[in-house]
Design an enzyme around this catalytic site. Structure first.
Site, PDB file in Angstrom:
ATOM      1  N   HIS A 161      -5.132  -9.005   2.452  1.00 45.75           N
ATOM      2  CA  HIS A 161      -6.474  -8.444   2.304  1.00 45.75           C
ATOM      3  C   HIS A 161      -7.469  -9.401   2.945  1.00 45.75           C
ATOM      4  O   HIS A 161      -7.504 -10.586   2.585  1.00 45.75           O
ATOM      5  CB  HIS A 161      -6.822  -8.255   0.823  1.00 45.75           C
ATOM      6  CG  HIS A 161      -5.818  -7.453   0.062  1.00 45.75           C
ATOM      7  ND1 HIS A 161      -5.861  -6.083  -0.008  1.00 45.75           N
ATOM      8  CD2 HIS A 161      -4.726  -7.833  -0.657  1.00 45.75           C
ATOM      9  CE1 HIS A 161      -4.843  -5.652  -0.744  1.00 45.75           C
ATOM     10  NE2 HIS A 161      -4.145  -6.701  -1.142  1.00 45.75           N
ATOM     11  N   ASN A 179      -6.972   1.818  -3.257  1.00 43.75           N
ATOM     12  CA  ASN A 179      -7.928   1.707  -4.357  1.00 43.75           C
ATOM     13  C   ASN A 179      -8.876   0.535  -4.146  1.00 43.75           C
ATOM     14  O   ASN A 179     -10.041   0.567  -4.545  1.00 43.75           O
ATOM     15  CB  ASN A 179      -7.184   1.547  -5.685  1.00 43.75           C
ATOM     16  CG  ASN A 179      -6.557   2.839  -6.167  1.00 43.75           C
ATOM     17  OD1 ASN A 179      -7.235   3.854  -6.298  1.00 43.75           O
ATOM     18  ND2 ASN A 179      -5.261   2.813  -6.411  1.00 43.75           N
ATOM     19  N   ALA A 224      -6.293  -6.425  -6.676  1.00 42.45           N
ATOM     20  CA  ALA A 224      -5.619  -7.296  -5.707  1.00 42.45           C
ATOM     21  C   ALA A 224      -6.570  -8.205  -4.944  1.00 42.45           C
ATOM     22  O   ALA A 224      -6.120  -8.977  -4.091  1.00 42.45           O
ATOM     23  CB  ALA A 224      -4.831  -6.440  -4.724  1.00 42.45           C
TER      24      ALA A 224
END
Length: 267
Positions: free
Chosen positions: A219, A189, A123
């Site tokens: 993020h 993760n 991601a």
């Protein structure tokens, strides 16, 4: 050349990746999957993905590449056997690699079998920059994960938070990447991936926030060192099948597979 690719797990990520591989006429593939439940096979993949019976069945199928997308427990159960048998692996559940002892065993197994382990970016972005500063003792890395309530709905009640009435953002965790990755195996993760690429599990700092106003899976990565600074902010659409993960992840895994198979790569 037709490549043989086996998946461990066939959930949202692996199903999307399998569909992408099957749609690519330029790179023909035969696919198989090790999954606990044959009902996991989406109708669109029926008859196009062979179902394997346990690790012995996977090894007997003799894939060129194994793609793990089943969670951290699957790595503990199957990865070492695959690597010792000489099978290259792409590991999506990077949080398992926050366990130093497990990571060391997998690397030793890969060395014994002549296999390679790849961890996709998933991601996030900027792993090349993190790798460039990895050897510096004066580098700082801070990662913030900010996701909407849907991504944490199952976990929030256990933290004493009602997901249906949460109106303001809440910090769920602040600390080192190792603890974040192992404490939240379905959501963090990315923290392990960043730490493995960069300055390590202890020095990489992680902030985990649930935010009812978050536009998507957000993020934020900040890196500071005498070499310069990097700031990245990503807002990823959640996977329609699993809001804990970003829709982008399957495309990242697909790109990693294509790089693995290619004769010419960038980055």
């Amino acid at each position: 050349m037709t490549h043989r690719i086996a998946f461990i797990g066939l959930g949202a990520i692996a199903s999307d990746v399998a569909a992408g591989l099957l749609a690519d006429a330029a790179q023909p593939c035969q696919l198989a999957a090790l999954t606990r439940n044959a009902a996991d096979l989406p109708p669109a993949l029926a008859g196009r993905v062979a179902l394997l019976d346990g690790l012995p069945g996977l090894l007997a199928w003799r894939p060129d590449l194994v793609v793990e997308a089943a969670g951290q427990q699957a790595i503990a159960e199957h990865a070492e056997g695959c690597l010792r048998a000489g099978l290259d692996m792409i590991i999506c559940s990077a949080g398992a690699l926050a366990d130093d002892a497990l990571r060391a065993r997998l690397i030793a197994a890969a060395e014994a079998g002549g296999a390679r382990i790849r961890v996709p970016a998933g991601a996030i972005a900027g792993l090349d920059y993190l790798q460039a500063v990895a050897g510096r003792d004066d580098a700082e890395v801070v990662y913030e994960s900010r996701k909407p309530v849907a991504a944490w709905r199952a976990e929030l009640p256990g933290m004493g938070i009602d997901p249906d009435t949460l109106a303001e953002s809440r910090t769920l965790f602040s600390g080192p990447a190792r603890e974040a990755a192992l404490r939240f195996p379905k959501n963090l993760n990315v923290a392990a991936t960043l730490a493995l690429a960069g300055i390590g599990m202890t020095r990489t700092r992680v902030e985990v926030v649930v935010d009812p106003r978050a536009r998507g899976n957000q993020h934020r990565i900040q890196v500071r060192s005498p070499l310069g600074e990097m700031q990245i902010e990503l807002v990823n659409a959640p996977s329609p099948a699993n809001p804990k993960t970003s829709w982008l992840v399957a495309q990242s895994v697909l790109a990693t597979i294509r790089r693995h198979l290619a004769r010419f790569t960038i980055g």
